[in-house]
Design an enzyme around this catalytic site. Structure first.
Site, mmCIF file in Angstrom:
data_model
loop_
_atom_site.group_PDB
_atom_site.id
_atom_site.type_symbol
_atom_site.label_atom_id
_atom_site.label_comp_id
_atom_site.label_asym_id
_atom_site.label_seq_id
_atom_site.Cartn_x
_atom_site.Cartn_y
_atom_site.Cartn_z
ATOM 1 N N CYS A 1 0.667 -0.953 0.058
ATOM 2 C CA CYS A 1 -0.004 0.178 -0.581
ATOM 3 C C CYS A 1 0.773 1.192 0.110
ATOM 4 O O CYS A 1 1.389 1.609 0.444
ATOM 5 C CB CYS A 1 -0.776 -0.482 1.088
ATOM 6 S SG CYS A 1 -1.919 1.417 1.435
ATOM 7 N N CYS B 1 -0.321 3.730 2.409
ATOM 8 C CA CYS B 1 -0.174 3.844 3.344
ATOM 9 C C CYS B 1 1.719 4.653 4.208
ATOM 10 O O CYS B 1 1.927 4.868 4.980
ATOM 11 C CB CYS B 1 -0.648 2.465 4.109
ATOM 12 S SG CYS B 1 -2.057 1.366 3.418
ATOM 13 N N ASP B 2 1.854 3.621 3.489
ATOM 14 C CA ASP B 2 3.818 3.495 4.096
ATOM 15 C C ASP B 2 4.803 4.437 2.817
ATOM 16 O O ASP B 2 6.073 4.890 3.562
ATOM 17 C CB ASP B 2 3.834 2.177 3.394
ATOM 18 C CG ASP B 2 3.464 1.283 4.332
ATOM 19 O OD1 ASP B 2 3.120 1.738 5.504
ATOM 20 O OD2 ASP B 2 3.326 -0.157 4.193
#
Ligand code: NDP
Length: 308
Positions: A132, A135-136
């Site tokens: 993701c 997300c990261d």
């Protein structure tokens, strides 16, 4: 017989449980094959509203679970392997051989990221390996990033990651891309993206250090194997929605995602969807939570309309 059974304990399932429990419906949550869902395998979550300094993914889902339990939700280990949705009450068969009956069902079983199944991949998730970018990506400022895949997800993630990384290497196993032309062209014209085609990743290093330092690549045309240094490794080769028990009963699209019939409704009255099992587009903790809230409200109103 239960009023509400919720399948899945990620953000969608847990939020549905909080709402259903607060409505006094005593929901039962079947935690599924990955209790806590995708957040349980991430590290820090910085974009869930309300946490100024961020929160650890596993902590966030555990908080949600405890919040639901506080209002009377019951959590059970296990998952549904079979479902009979042809009549009410709906009947579920669990992996431990037990059967449950319920007036309403909330399917929040998620979509599992497809992984490459490399020897060290799972050991480095949350330590440089991710599925993701939203997300990261932020954790890889001015770092070397690699993305694997040749579809729209891979293009989107690679483009997005150029905001953070000093360089993004895009590895695809052939020269033919499934990605739409516009997304592919955008990635090709991005000077920070290097395409490495006809190549596969054979392994990721370095488990002994506890974080990603590089990968071993293989050129499928020449047969040559070699290593490249990378700090962030993003796998974008698709997701698999967890809808197997519902095939032939719930309306699913060609990839197996639940087709929504408006709001949180499915084609079967009394069965609702929440989260990534229906959402191939946003896939965020906050959108899954919102969907869980919608499903619980709809289940509550449905039960009320039936006099329960
Ligand atoms: P896709 O199924 O479209 O693409 C998956 C890619 O991963 C393919 O290039 C495939 O290669 C590759 N792949 C699969 N398995 C492996 C493996 N084991 N090793 C190496 N490579 C592998 O998935 P996406 O997630 O990209 O997209 C899913 C759907 O969502 C699509 O319909 C897409 O259009 C849509 N989407 C739309 C977006 C947008 O419009 N903004 C953004 C993201 C997704 P191969 O081709 O060789 O099989």
């Amino acid at each position: 017989m239960d009023n509400v059974i919720i399948l899945g304990s990620g953000c969608a399932g847990n939020t549905a449980a909080i709402y259903a429990a607060r409505a006094n419906l005593k929901p039962v949550v079947l935690e599924g094959h990955e209790p806590g869902g995708q957040l349980s395998i991430t590290t820090e979550v910085e974009n869930f509203p309300g946490f100024v300094g961020g929160v650890q993914g596993p902590q966030l889902v555990e908080n949600m679970k405890q919040q639901a339990i506080r209002f009377g939700a019951e959590y059970r280990a296990g998952r549904a392997v079979k479902a009979d949705l042809s009549k009410r009450p709906f009947r579920l068969e669990l992996d431990d051989g037990m059967a449950l009956e319920t007036r309403t069902l909330i399917v929040a079983t998620g979509a599992s990221a497809r992984w490459l199944n490399l020897p060290n991949e799972q050991k480095l998730i949350g330590h440089g390996v991710s599925s993701c970018a939203t997300c990261d990506g932020f954790f890889h400022r001015e770092k070397l990033i690699m993305v694997v895949g040749g579809g729209d997800s891979a293009m989107e993630e690679a483009n997005f990651l150029t905001r953070f990384g000093s360089k993004v290497m895009m590895v695809h196993r052939s020269e033919n891309f499934r990605a739409s032309k516009i997304m592919l062209d955008r990635a090709r014209s991005n000077p920070k993206i290097e395409f490495i085609t006809n190549s596969i990743v054979e392994d990721i290093f370095d488990v002994s250090k506890g974080y990603v330092t590089g990968v071993q690549l293989k050129n499928l045309v020449t047969g040559e194997s070699y290593t490249r240094g990378v700090d962030g490794f993003f796998v974008a080769i698709g997701h698999i929605p967890n809808t197997k028990p519902f095939i032939g009963q719930l309306d699913l699209d060609e990839d197996g995602y639940i087709v929504s019939h408006g709001g949180a409704r499915t084609n079967i009255t009394g069965v609702f969807h929440a989260g990534d099992v229906q959402d191939r587009k946003y896939r965020q903790a906050i959108t899954a939570s919102a969907a869980g809230c919608m499903a619980a409200l709809e289940a509550e109103r449905f039960l009320e309309s039936e006099g329960h």
